[in-house]
Scaffold this motif. Structure first.
Motif, PDB file in Angstrom:
ATOM      1  N   ALA A   1      -4.691   6.399   2.492  1.00 31.03           N
ATOM      2  CA  ALA A   1      -3.946   6.066   3.707  1.00 31.03           C
ATOM      3  C   ALA A   1      -2.812   7.069   3.899  1.00 31.03           C
TER       4      ALA A   1
ATOM      5  N   SER B   1      -8.805   3.382   5.988  1.00 25.38           N
ATOM      6  CA  SER B   1      -8.694   3.706   4.566  1.00 25.38           C
ATOM      7  C   SER B   1      -9.601   2.797   3.737  1.00 25.38           C
ATOM      8  N   MET B   2      -9.555   1.498   4.035  1.00 27.54           N
ATOM      9  CA  MET B   2     -10.342   0.531   3.272  1.00 27.54           C
ATOM     10  C   MET B   2     -11.837   0.729   3.477  1.00 27.54           C
TER      11      MET B   2
ATOM     12  N   ASN C   1      -9.154  -8.909  -1.779  1.00 30.54           N
ATOM     13  CA  ASN C   1      -9.482  -7.513  -2.092  1.00 30.54           C
ATOM     14  C   ASN C   1     -10.798  -7.119  -1.420  1.00 30.54           C
ATOM     15  N   TYR C   2     -11.030  -5.825  -1.379  1.00 29.25           N
ATOM     16  CA  TYR C   2     -12.151  -5.281  -0.614  1.00 29.25           C
ATOM     17  C   TYR C   2     -13.498  -5.823  -1.093  1.00 29.25           C
TER      18      TYR C   2
ATOM     19  N   ILE D   1       0.876  -1.177   0.000  1.00 23.86           N
ATOM     20  CA  ILE D   1       0.000   0.000   0.000  1.00 23.86           C
ATOM     21  C   ILE D   1       0.913   1.226   0.000  1.00 23.86           C
TER      22      ILE D   1
ATOM     23  N   THR E   1      -3.873  -4.272   7.246  1.00 28.06           N
ATOM     24  CA  THR E   1      -4.298  -3.283   6.266  1.00 28.06           C
ATOM     25  C   THR E   1      -4.566  -2.021   7.060  1.00 28.06           C
ATOM     26  N   PHE E   2      -4.924  -0.955   6.396  1.00 24.21           N
ATOM     27  CA  PHE E   2      -5.349   0.255   7.091  1.00 24.21           C
ATOM     28  C   PHE E   2      -6.869   0.296   6.976  1.00 24.21           C
TER      29      PHE E   2
ATOM     30  N   ALA F   1      -6.342   1.871   0.648  1.00 28.96           N
ATOM     31  CA  ALA F   1      -6.091   0.446   0.913  1.00 28.96           C
ATOM     32  C   ALA F   1      -7.241  -0.367   0.323  1.00 28.96           C
ATOM     33  N   ARG F   2      -6.916  -1.274  -0.572  1.00 26.47           N
ATOM     34  CA  ARG F   2      -7.954  -2.058  -1.257  1.00 26.47           C
ATOM     35  C   ARG F   2      -7.883  -3.550  -0.943  1.00 26.47           C
ATOM     36  N   GLN F   3      -6.910  -3.959  -0.092  1.00 23.07           N
ATOM     37  CA  GLN F   3      -6.759  -5.373   0.250  1.00 23.07           C
ATOM     38  C   GLN F   3      -6.525  -5.537   1.745  1.00 23.07           C
TER      39      GLN F   3
END
Length: 196
Positions: free
Chosen positions: A91, A84-85, A107-108, A39, A80-81, A45-47
């Motif tokens: 992030a 953010s996600m 993934n999200y 990231i 992860t953050f 953050a997408r994961q």
């Protein structure tokens, strides 16, 4: 391969076997070289990651220098953050491989689908993340004060496996000391050891 992921989750809740399989099958495996970004700061953050092998580092942008290492994460931790996600906001921090690393990732979109199928899972992941964050803050506080040599000795005692695998510049950044000071400290430790 997925055993550690499931064991980490099962420490917090009993989950039926079919749901364990569903969770495991939702993650894919990816390898990163040292310094690869998982990231980048300023991106969303997408994961969600689970560290199978290796060490990751959380970095903070520095206005006059390269990024500062805030914390090291090792095997069998989720990362992860979440702000953010979940909030779909960039992030502030970055997440980077501190050495060669293998992670499991989801993934999200897949994660939210998993949350729909297993309604308890979001609260469970959030709880695991909060416990990890509390541990992170506790460990980080140990390195906030004291002489540089004391900080390094504490680091070697608390995170010896990390110390063996990450770059000296990263350790210096993490402990808030200069690389030159760290080199001197390491030399003095080596020279003070008596060989029989």
């Amino acid at each position: 391969m997925y055993d550690h992921l499931l064991q980490n989750i099962l420490k917090h809740r009993i989950i039926p076997k079919d749901e364990q399989v569903l969770i495991a099958n939702s993650f894919s495996i990816k390898r990163f070289k040292s310094s690869d970004w998982l990231i980048k700061p300023g991106t969303i953050a997408r994961q969600l990651f689970f560290i199978n092998n290796g060490v990751l580092k959380i970095t903070l942008p520095h206005p006059h220098n390269k990024d500062v290492v805030y914390f090291f994460l090792k095997e069998h931790q989720f990362m992860t953050f979440l702000y953010s996600m979940y909030g779909n906001v960039p992030a502030v921090q970055g997440l980077q491989a501190a050495c060669v690393a293998e992670v499991m990732m989801i993934n999200y979109e897949q994660l939210t689908d998993l949350y729909r199928q297993l309604p308890y899972l979001r609260a469970l992941i959030d709880e695991i993340a909060q416990l990890s964050m509390a541990e992170m803050v506790t460990i980080k506080n140990v390195y906030m004060f004291g002489e540089a040599s004391d900080k390094y000795q504490n680091f070697l005692q608390r995170q010896p496996d990390v110390a063996k695998r990450v770059a000296l510049n990263d350790i210096a950044s993490y402990l808030g000391i200069t690389p030159q000071s760290l080199s001197r400290i390491r030399r003095s430790i080596t020279n003070s050891k008596v060989i029989f």
